[in-house]
Design an enzyme around this catalytic site. Sequence first.
Site, PDB file in Angstrom:
ATOM      1  N   LYS A 104      39.981  35.611  47.178  1.00  0.00           N
ATOM      2  CA  LYS A 104      39.905  36.444  48.392  1.00  0.00           C
ATOM      3  C   LYS A 104      39.737  37.919  48.046  1.00  0.00           C
ATOM      4  CE  LYS A 104      43.672  35.298  50.514  1.00  0.00           C
ATOM      5  NZ  LYS A 104      44.222  34.392  49.482  1.00  0.00           N
ATOM      6  N   THR A 119      38.437  39.204  45.355  1.00  0.00           N
ATOM      7  CA  THR A 119      37.101  39.410  44.798  1.00  0.00           C
ATOM      8  C   THR A 119      36.055  39.455  45.911  1.00  0.00           C
ATOM      9  OG1 THR A 119      37.878  38.119  42.916  1.00  0.00           O
ATOM     10  CG2 THR A 119      35.540  38.609  42.997  1.00  0.00           C
ATOM     11  N   ARG A 150      46.561  44.741  48.947  1.00  0.00           N
ATOM     12  CA  ARG A 150      47.969  44.846  48.568  1.00  0.00           C
ATOM     13  C   ARG A 150      48.090  45.275  47.114  1.00  0.00           C
ATOM     14  NH1 ARG A 150      50.656  39.242  49.689  1.00  0.00           N
ATOM     15  NH2 ARG A 150      48.613  38.513  49.037  1.00  0.00           N
ATOM     16  N   LYS A 200      49.393  35.026  36.691  1.00  0.00           N
ATOM     17  CA  LYS A 200      48.092  35.405  37.233  1.00  0.00           C
ATOM     18  C   LYS A 200      47.347  36.398  36.358  1.00  0.00           C
ATOM     19  CE  LYS A 200      46.052  36.419  41.732  1.00  0.00           C
ATOM     20  NZ  LYS A 200      46.322  36.793  43.129  1.00  0.00           N
ATOM     21  N   ALA A 235      53.979  36.768  50.625  1.00  0.00           N
ATOM     22  CA  ALA A 235      53.285  36.093  51.726  1.00  0.00           C
ATOM     23  C   ALA A 235      54.004  34.834  52.194  1.00  0.00           C
ATOM     24  CB  ALA A 235      51.855  35.755  51.314  1.00  0.00           C
ATOM     25  N   PHE A 241      47.351  34.181  50.938  1.00  0.00           N
ATOM     26  CA  PHE A 241      47.307  32.717  51.005  1.00  0.00           C
ATOM     27  C   PHE A 241      46.260  32.233  52.015  1.00  0.00           C
ATOM     28  CE2 PHE A 241      51.902  32.859  49.407  1.00  0.00           C
ATOM     29  CZ  PHE A 241      51.487  32.786  48.098  1.00  0.00           C
ATOM     30  N   PHE A 274      30.834  29.461  41.908  1.00  0.00           N
ATOM     31  CA  PHE A 274      31.146  29.388  40.484  1.00  0.00           C
ATOM     32  C   PHE A 274      29.955  28.761  39.753  1.00  0.00           C
ATOM     33  CE2 PHE A 274      35.173  30.138  42.320  1.00  0.00           C
ATOM     34  CZ  PHE A 274      36.015  30.630  41.338  1.00  0.00           C
ATOM     35  N   TRP A 300      30.838  38.015  41.896  1.00  0.00           N
ATOM     36  CA  TRP A 300      31.520  37.986  40.596  1.00  0.00           C
ATOM     37  C   TRP A 300      30.516  38.251  39.463  1.00  0.00           C
ATOM     38  CZ3 TRP A 300      31.309  34.740  36.210  1.00  0.00           C
ATOM     39  CH2 TRP A 300      32.370  34.911  35.299  1.00  0.00           C
TER      40      TRP A 300
END
Length: 815
Positions: free
Chosen positions: A265, A267, A289, A300, A519, A550, A639, A668
């Site tokens: 999200k 990205t 955020r 992460k 979240a 989320f 992807f 990306w």
Amino acid sequence: SSVGLFAQLEVGWGTRGNSSGLREVWNSSADSARPLHCLLPYCSTFVSPFPAQVLAPKFSVCLLFFFPHVLSLCLEEILKLNEDPRVHGVCLHLPPASLTSRVLNTIKPEKDVDGISDLNMGRLVRGDMSKGFVPPTASAVMELLERHGEVQGRGGKTNDKVSQGRVRSSSHWLHEQQYKAWRLRSLKLQPLTPVPSDIEISRAQTPKPVDQLAEEIGLLPEELEAYGRTKAKVRLSMLDRLHAQPDGKYVLVAGITPTPLGEGKSTVTIGLVQALSAHLKLNSFACLRQPSQGPTFGVKGGAAGGGYAQVIPMEEFNLHLTGDIHAITAANNLVAAAIDARMLHEATQSDKALYNRLVPSVNGVRRFSPIQIARLRRLGIDKTDPGSLMPEEVSAFVRLDLDPSKVTWQRVVDTNDRFLRKITVGQASTEKGQMRETGFDIAVASEIMAILALADSLSDMKNRLARMVVGTSRSGQPVTAEDLGVSGALAVLMKDAIKPTLMQTLEGTPVFVHAGPFANIAHGNSSVLADKLALKLVGRNGFVVTEAGFGADIGMEKFFNIKCRASGLRPNVVVLVATVRALKMHGGGPNVSAGAPLPREYIDENLDLVAGGCRSNLRKQIQIAHLFGVPVVVALNVFKTDTQAEIDLVCQIAKECGASDAVPCHHWAQGGRGSLELAQAVNEATSRPNNFQFLYNLEIPIVEKIRTIAQKVYGADDIELSPEAKAKIDYYNQQGFGTLPICMAKTHLSLSHMPEKKGAPTGFILPIRDVRASIGAGFIYPLVGTMSTMPGLPTRPCFYDIDLDPVTEEITGLF
């Protein structure tokens, strides 16, 4: 209309003890008087400040100085005026000998009413009249010479012309205060194949100085507080300056139910604004955020986006930033310390001893502090003399009588530390047996973080901090931070954290990074203030893209029902992020673990799994957005393992399920250019009808609000309340909290309460095991199942790869 505060510095001569110079400067827009700020009371001469007809300022301030000290005092006062956001202009009435370059150039150029700084003179010599202007005195002399061939000195016609010149220079200031069209210079990208690591991409791009970026998007120098070269706080005074400016278009980025692989999200958010600003030349702002240090060093590894759609510098984004989370940690733990200290003192002292210490005599004078007077008012005691309270009033005032078993406030730390989930405090002999069980949360789970994200001003934040309920007294009454006497100190700790942080993307487009509420138990969205500032800056036809945590069932639902209620803002469109591999999982694919090799189902083409995920989870998330009456654009984050047939199938089914459009995104690998189709789809969707509505009315009972979310959003047949949950709901209704919105604390891995149930589960009863309240933040949060507010480190955390080169100071291993 009134302009603002203009300060005039003057110097007077006189004999010591002569106080004839003491005056009051009258407010030119009201009949009240303001006391003179006088450093030396024996100054004897006085020259009037700006006349009322010049600019019609709200008020003026005259500062008098004794001549021998004029240089040091002038410099000191000019520096103060430079940093005072209420002061918009400064002019100097000083002896010629005192008007040195050092004095003249100390005034900030934007506050230089007389245009006498070297910078303004340099601009005039260069012929740059867009920022420079002819000094009023010089302008008046030139005009008089042209008309009469003579000058009468600093009085008469010349003085009139100087006043007129100051009007012109102040008109220049007024013009600078208006909304400015953007002059954004995008940064060029040269994407490489294969795509390098995120940190390599970030380091290969040279970000613009943050003051340059601020100027390009219309921020004034006085609205910026730089933290190094590439990030800065933005002062909330900008909202007052641009209050009449229409808002831009408001875009929310949400997602399908997330998987351990991540859907991207952030990205997508960054790629979208890069496409809008750098390629379509439409003003746009991303609002994100701030990431927690816990995931950064845990699993992460960072949250600055990825590939060629990132916030830069990514190291600064992910590590400390401007210290907001540290401020929240300090404020949260101050409350915790105040709670335990108060319980100790109440348990070991008499009413009289407590009262004497809480309201001590200082230099023979005993008085209540303002926060103590506020507590007296809440107790119904209308007294201000500490000596006038009756014994029963003293007892009520000094005893919060917190029940140790009902203290709900926990300490926080911004690290994944599982061994702090449950601790015992008070074991030292000095705590006199006041032991109790408590625990730690991750810092972003603090209610103070949720307050930071929902406050719309400093005063609103201060009031919310005061309302925080930290526990319950033995008589069943809520005890607040204001009862503890700590709310003012909390506001002090948070006064800088409330300002959003300005950064930029890889393509030089602006980003606000602000707040980062958990979240699960909070609403999981960036701040109301960041969104509001950005909406003013982008202008009527610009875009603000903000991200919810989320899936749409959690972050988006809370964005609409909680954040939009707090802000009064209404979104124009939802961008729903999906990936082929996540859809395969929701369509029946095998489970995966972060870092483990992907099963073949996620690498090879499998149209059946893709279709299953689209017709279950993707369809349901689109329907959730439509519950609120907002158009949906599906962004398929592509992807390298995705096939064209899979991509086409997702876009086709998404449109069949009611999406306004569905497009593949290649940001990306390509940056903003890879999201052009998404940007165009979003631009078109914002022109469609928008019938925004809330999911429920705040006036309906708490139970019905919970049931509405469970049935309409999650797809449950009904809810089941535990006895503890029922008792809590009854208590909150008795305390008058029944009209607050609901913030469900539920697993993010499924639409249901069962993490293993993918797709769109049906036929289940949603269990509510407990119900809690964040009164300062302004919501009730029911707990669905067991929710951990303190993550733990995995066997091999990310910190194994994170290192620092002591020579170059370069950070490695963040990605």
